[in-house]
Design an enzyme around this catalytic site. Structure first.
Site, PDB file in Angstrom:
ATOM      1  N   GLY A 155       0.776  -1.234   0.000  1.00  0.00           N
ATOM      2  CA  GLY A 155       0.000   0.000   0.000  1.00  0.00           C
ATOM      3  C   GLY A 155       0.806   1.283   0.000  1.00  0.00           C
ATOM      4  O   GLY A 155       0.314   2.316   0.453  1.00  0.00           O
ATOM      5  N   SER A 156       2.031   1.254  -0.543  1.00  0.00           N
ATOM      6  CA  SER A 156       2.814   2.496  -0.506  1.00  0.00           C
ATOM      7  C   SER A 156       2.208   3.566  -1.416  1.00  0.00           C
ATOM      8  O   SER A 156       2.278   4.763  -1.101  1.00  0.00           O
ATOM      9  CB  SER A 156       4.280   2.230  -0.861  1.00  0.00           C
ATOM     10  OG  SER A 156       4.404   1.842  -2.205  1.00  0.00           O
ATOM     11  N   ASN A 157       1.592   3.162  -2.516  1.00  0.00           N
ATOM     12  CA  ASN A 157       0.909   4.160  -3.351  1.00  0.00           C
ATOM     13  C   ASN A 157      -0.298   4.741  -2.634  1.00  0.00           C
ATOM     14  O   ASN A 157      -0.543   5.949  -2.694  1.00  0.00           O
ATOM     15  CB  ASN A 157       0.471   3.534  -4.683  1.00  0.00           C
ATOM     16  CG  ASN A 157       1.612   3.458  -5.679  1.00  0.00           C
ATOM     17  OD1 ASN A 157       2.015   4.467  -6.252  1.00  0.00           O
ATOM     18  ND2 ASN A 157       2.165   2.265  -5.866  1.00  0.00           N
ATOM     19  N   MET A 215      -4.113  -6.786  -7.586  1.00  0.00           N
ATOM     20  CA  MET A 215      -3.533  -7.782  -8.493  1.00  0.00           C
ATOM     21  C   MET A 215      -4.574  -8.703  -9.123  1.00  0.00           C
ATOM     22  O   MET A 215      -4.281  -9.857  -9.422  1.00  0.00           O
ATOM     23  CB  MET A 215      -2.439  -8.572  -7.763  1.00  0.00           C
ATOM     24  CG  MET A 215      -1.316  -7.687  -7.223  1.00  0.00           C
ATOM     25  SD  MET A 215      -0.680  -6.461  -8.406  1.00  0.00           S
ATOM     26  CE  MET A 215       0.513  -7.462  -9.259  1.00  0.00           C
ATOM     27  N   ARG A 216      -5.780  -8.198  -9.319  1.00  0.00           N
ATOM     28  CA  ARG A 216      -6.803  -8.961 -10.034  1.00  0.00           C
ATOM     29  C   ARG A 216      -7.378  -8.113 -11.155  1.00  0.00           C
ATOM     30  O   ARG A 216      -7.493  -6.887 -11.004  1.00  0.00           O
ATOM     31  CB  ARG A 216      -7.918  -9.401  -9.083  1.00  0.00           C
ATOM     32  CG  ARG A 216      -7.450 -10.462  -8.104  1.00  0.00           C
ATOM     33  CD  ARG A 216      -8.495 -10.786  -7.082  1.00  0.00           C
ATOM     34  NE  ARG A 216      -7.900 -11.623  -6.050  1.00  0.00           N
ATOM     35  CZ  ARG A 216      -7.927 -12.957  -6.053  1.00  0.00           C
ATOM     36  NH1 ARG A 216      -8.542 -13.615  -7.007  1.00  0.00           N
ATOM     37  NH2 ARG A 216      -7.349 -13.623  -5.081  1.00  0.00           N
ATOM     38  N   ASN A 219      -5.371   2.862 -12.961  1.00  0.00           N
ATOM     39  CA  ASN A 219      -4.388   1.892 -12.466  1.00  0.00           C
ATOM     40  C   ASN A 219      -2.991   2.496 -12.603  1.00  0.00           C
ATOM     41  O   ASN A 219      -2.753   3.337 -13.476  1.00  0.00           O
ATOM     42  CB  ASN A 219      -4.464   0.607 -13.299  1.00  0.00           C
ATOM     43  CG  ASN A 219      -3.518  -0.476 -12.783  1.00  0.00           C
ATOM     44  OD1 ASN A 219      -3.365  -0.647 -11.576  1.00  0.00           O
ATOM     45  ND2 ASN A 219      -2.871  -1.189 -13.684  1.00  0.00           N
ATOM     46  N   HIS A 230       0.993   1.123 -13.118  1.00  0.00           N
ATOM     47  CA  HIS A 230       1.733  -0.084 -13.482  1.00  0.00           C
ATOM     48  C   HIS A 230       3.225   0.243 -13.556  1.00  0.00           C
ATOM     49  O   HIS A 230       3.601   1.285 -14.100  1.00  0.00           O
ATOM     50  CB  HIS A 230       1.231  -0.611 -14.829  1.00  0.00           C
ATOM     51  CG  HIS A 230       1.909  -1.884 -15.230  1.00  0.00           C
ATOM     52  ND1 HIS A 230       1.581  -3.100 -14.657  1.00  0.00           N
ATOM     53  CD2 HIS A 230       2.912  -2.126 -16.104  1.00  0.00           C
ATOM     54  CE1 HIS A 230       2.353  -4.030 -15.183  1.00  0.00           C
ATOM     55  NE2 HIS A 230       3.172  -3.478 -16.057  1.00  0.00           N
TER      56      HIS A 230
HETATM   57  C1  GAR Z   1       3.161  -1.045  -7.529  1.00  0.00           C
HETATM   58  O1  GAR Z   1       4.509  -1.056  -7.941  1.00  0.00           O
HETATM   59  C2  GAR Z   1       2.229  -1.084  -8.708  1.00  0.00           C
HETATM   60  O2  GAR Z   1       2.734  -0.420  -9.821  1.00  0.00           O
HETATM   61  C3  GAR Z   1       2.118  -2.566  -8.964  1.00  0.00           C
HETATM   62  O3  GAR Z   1       2.019  -3.117  -7.674  1.00  0.00           O
HETATM   63  C4  GAR Z   1       2.823  -2.334  -6.776  1.00  0.00           C
HETATM   64  C5  GAR Z   1       2.015  -2.063  -5.530  1.00  0.00           C
HETATM   65  O4  GAR Z   1       2.803  -1.473  -4.548  1.00  0.00           O
HETATM   66  N1  GAR Z   1       0.967  -2.848  -9.756  1.00  0.00           N
HETATM   67  C6  GAR Z   1       0.976  -3.721 -10.779  1.00  0.00           C
HETATM   68  O5  GAR Z   1       1.938  -4.407 -11.077  1.00  0.00           O
HETATM   69  C7  GAR Z   1      -0.343  -3.811 -11.544  1.00  0.00           C
HETATM   70  N2  GAR Z   1      -0.187  -4.630 -12.678  1.00  0.00           N
HETATM   71  P1  GAR Z   1       2.151  -0.793  -3.259  1.00  0.00           P
HETATM   72  O6  GAR Z   1       1.224  -1.836  -2.643  1.00  0.00           O
HETATM   73  O7  GAR Z   1       3.313  -0.504  -2.372  1.00  0.00           O
HETATM   74  O8  GAR Z   1       1.425   0.441  -3.709  1.00  0.00           O
END
Ligand code: GAR
Length: 191
Positions: free
Chosen positions: A14-16, A94-95, A111, A113
């Site tokens: 969940g850093s984003n 991730m779904r 989203n 990516h």
């Molecule tokens: C992020 O790097 C995001 O870009 C990726 O999951 C990570 C989640 O990090 N998403 C994908 O790969 C989607 N296809 P977070 O939980 O620290 O935000």
């Protein structure tokens, strides 16, 4: 200006999500996080929601690995609607979303990516870029459609790949870029 209602979905640490909630708290993102939803019961993103006082929901995903069951996706739509969500923000979810969610929130699901799409969709995109011998990768914010990491691109940020990079060091630098790009794009859309 009325704050836009966000629903944030994630499966991981969940850093984003934290970066978005911090920008809202700092007052430079005119939005209100109405709910955080995760398909992983002990995901860090739910803990972050608690820390920021945002309501949070664990959504049992059903029996599929890469998507939600239809029942689960319908439950997700209900949760988002009941929470008055206007913009759905996928932050490490991730779904793949299917028709129930896509039709309920047309052109309202974003989203992020970790690659310069359309290069390297799918899992561990930073590793894919390393293996391919790229010298530059990055991250992309895009609208979500029925494909995997597809849909209209809104913004991208480049990240150089250094000769000494490991998958971990590269992913970490991409995530730093993500945490700047995603809240900025959401702020612009909310304006
Ligand atoms: C992020 O790097 C995001 O870009 C990726 O999951 C990570 C989640 O990090 N998403 C994908 O790969 C989607 N296809 P977070 O939980 O620290 O935000």
């Amino acid at each position: 200006m009325a704050a836009k209602g966000l629903g944030i979905l994630g499966s991981g640490r969940g850093s984003n999500c934290r970066a978005i909630l911090e920008r809202i708290r700092a007052g430079d993102l005119c939005a209100e996080a109405r709910v955080v939803v995760s398909d992983v019961v002990d995901a860090g993103i739910l803990e972050i929601a608690r820390e920021f006082g945002v309501s949070q929901v664990y959504l049992p995903p059903g029996n599929f690995r890469t998507r939600l069951s239809t029942e689960s996706e319908l439950a997700l739509v209900r949760i988002l609607r009941d929470s008055a969500v206007e913009l759905v923000v996928l932050a490490g979810f991730m779904r793949v979303l299917k028709r129930p969610a896509l039709e309920a929130f047309p052109h309202r699901i974003l989203n992020i990516h970790p690659s310069l799409l359309p290069r390297f969709p799918g899992l561990e995109a930073w590793k894919q870029a390393l293996v391919a011998g790229e010298t530059v990768t990055g991250c992309t914010v895009h609208y979500v459609d029925a494909g995997v990491d597809r849909g209209e691109i809104i913004a991208q940020r480049e990240v150089p790949i250094l000769p000494q990079d490991t998958p971990e060091s590269l992913h970490e630098r991409i995530q730093i870029a993500e945490r700047q790009l995603y809240p900025a794009v959401i702020a612009e859309l909310c304006d």
